[in-house]
Design a protein around this motif. Sequence first.
Motif, mmCIF file in Angstrom:
data_model
loop_
_atom_site.group_PDB
_atom_site.id
_atom_site.type_symbol
_atom_site.label_atom_id
_atom_site.label_comp_id
_atom_site.label_asym_id
_atom_site.label_seq_id
_atom_site.Cartn_x
_atom_site.Cartn_y
_atom_site.Cartn_z
ATOM 1 N N TRP A 101 0.843 -1.211 0.000
ATOM 2 C CA TRP A 101 0.000 0.000 0.000
ATOM 3 C C TRP A 101 0.873 1.253 0.000
ATOM 4 N N GLU A 334 -7.567 -6.467 -3.966
ATOM 5 C CA GLU A 334 -7.524 -5.104 -4.458
ATOM 6 C C GLU A 334 -7.427 -4.131 -3.288
ATOM 7 N N ASN A 336 -7.234 0.216 -2.194
ATOM 8 C CA ASN A 336 -7.608 1.508 -2.764
ATOM 9 C C ASN A 336 -6.869 2.640 -2.069
ATOM 10 N N TRP A 337 -6.756 3.743 -2.790
ATOM 11 C CA TRP A 337 -6.081 4.945 -2.289
ATOM 12 C C TRP A 337 -7.060 6.122 -2.344
ATOM 13 N N LYS A 342 -6.549 5.112 -8.675
ATOM 14 C CA LYS A 342 -7.494 4.022 -8.906
ATOM 15 C C LYS A 342 -7.137 2.794 -8.066
ATOM 16 N N PRO A 343 -8.133 1.969 -7.729
ATOM 17 C CA PRO A 343 -7.838 0.730 -6.995
ATOM 18 C C PRO A 343 -6.935 -0.175 -7.839
#
Length: 362
Positions: A101, A334, A336-337, A342-343
């Motif tokens: 991440w 998956e 996400n940010w 985008k994921p």
Amino acid sequence: MLGSRIQCALALVLASIATSGVQAWPHGQSQCKQLATRKEWGSLTSGERIAYIDAVKCMQQKPSNFAPGVVPGAKSRFDDFSAVHINQTTGIHLDGVFLSWHRNFLQLWETALREECGYPGYQPYWNWPLWDDDLAASPLFDGSETSLGGDGYYDGSFTEYIVGTNSDGSLQTLPRGTGGGCMKDGPFVNMTINMGPFAFGLVYTGLPSNWTDYAPHCVQRDLNNAVAAKTNQTYVDAALATATINDFQNALSASGTTLGLHGAGHFCTGAGMQDFFASPSDPAFFLHHGQVDRIWQMWQSLDEGARTYGNNALFGTSTIFDANNTAPVSLDEEMNWGILGKPRKIAEMMQVGLHGFCYEYQ
Ligand SMILES: *[C@@H]1O[C@H](CO)[C@@H](O)[C@H](O)[C@H]1NC(C)=O
Ligand SMILES: *[C@@H]1O[C@H](CO)[C@@H](O)[C@H](O)[C@H]1NC(C)=O
Ligand SMILES: *[C@@H]1O[C@H](CO)[C@@H](O)[C@H](O)[C@H]1NC(C)=O
Ligand SMILES: *[C@@H]1O[C@H](CO)[C@@H](O)[C@H](O)[C@H]1NC(C)=O
Ligand SMILES: *[C@@H]1O[C@H](CO)[C@@H](O)[C@H](O)[C@H]1NC(C)=O
Ligand SMILES: [Cu+2]
């Protein structure tokens, strides 16, 4: 980061692709054509450092991308990065997605500096062992106009940091540093941030609904060589010598006074960086995580197949402390940010040189 003052089974097919040396997850065409060079702060020229500082300041001037009213405390693009990190803190730390991440978080930050603020360079990093015995004399924190700001004004209101409690009830403490207050010099003197601070204990209870509120306060610095000593070359070598991803992650982050390399880097800089949620609001965050990413990449390159897409690539869940309310992470998971990007699947973050992670560390 570890506190405020108080404080799979992997698909065999993937493994065999990786060990056969074909860098192909999931599409061969994702290989980078060119690699940028991410450099150590001290090896940048004065002009390069000032260009980076100016780009950070530009991010602090640009309006937030959140829709009006969603995060009232996010006034700037700089704040957007803190807000997304705050919101996801209990999913992205002390677990199996921590490294991946943050690899993309850094990439999104570097891209924003370049595309939104005209920064011509790449993300610099903070090579801890170069400066662990004297942070205040380092090019990062010497308080000059080419630093990331110096120590804080001295705040005598505390004597030590409490980082944990032993089973007998006694406290685990770390010595305090030499500042404690707002940054007293350098390009970010008296810098104000707009959200937080957040107590470490919120990791157990979740964020209060008012976490998005506008709460301006200065970034506090407390340079601390006793804690920085825990980032010396011996610790870096020990982390690189670990055999498993679990041991590697533990060498980065540990509880109590051990801290680990990642924990010690956060802890030796002061309350801004110690804020487990809002630490990206100290500009030093991105250089510290550059080094975390660099060390991970170095560790991965020692046994690339197993440590990127193989059986030694991932350990943990996507919940803080690897609590079992989420499944062990897999390459297909998956992440996400938020509004930052985008994921993406974890698999795309596993190897520098692929999937848009087109850089190398000098
Ligand atoms: C916080 O994270 C949750 C879950 O990922 C998401 O639904 C929400 O939109 C995020 N909030 C903000 C302000 O980004
Ligand atoms: C920073 O804040 C302190 C305390 O309020 C003040 O004395 C000092 O003049 C400020 N420095 C700058 C450069 O604004
Ligand atoms: C949020 O509310 C708590 C009390 O419920 C308060 O202590 C804290 O200061 C508030 N935070 C902000 C940013 O307003
Ligand atoms: C790093 O710190 C440890 C603990 O204090 C010490 O034993 C070791 O010699 C240090 N290594 C270096 C390279 O300074
Ligand atoms: C995980 O879940 C089980 C029940 O499904 C529970 O007994 C256990 O305490 C939980 N925590 C861990 C760390 O296994
Ligand atoms: Cu983080």
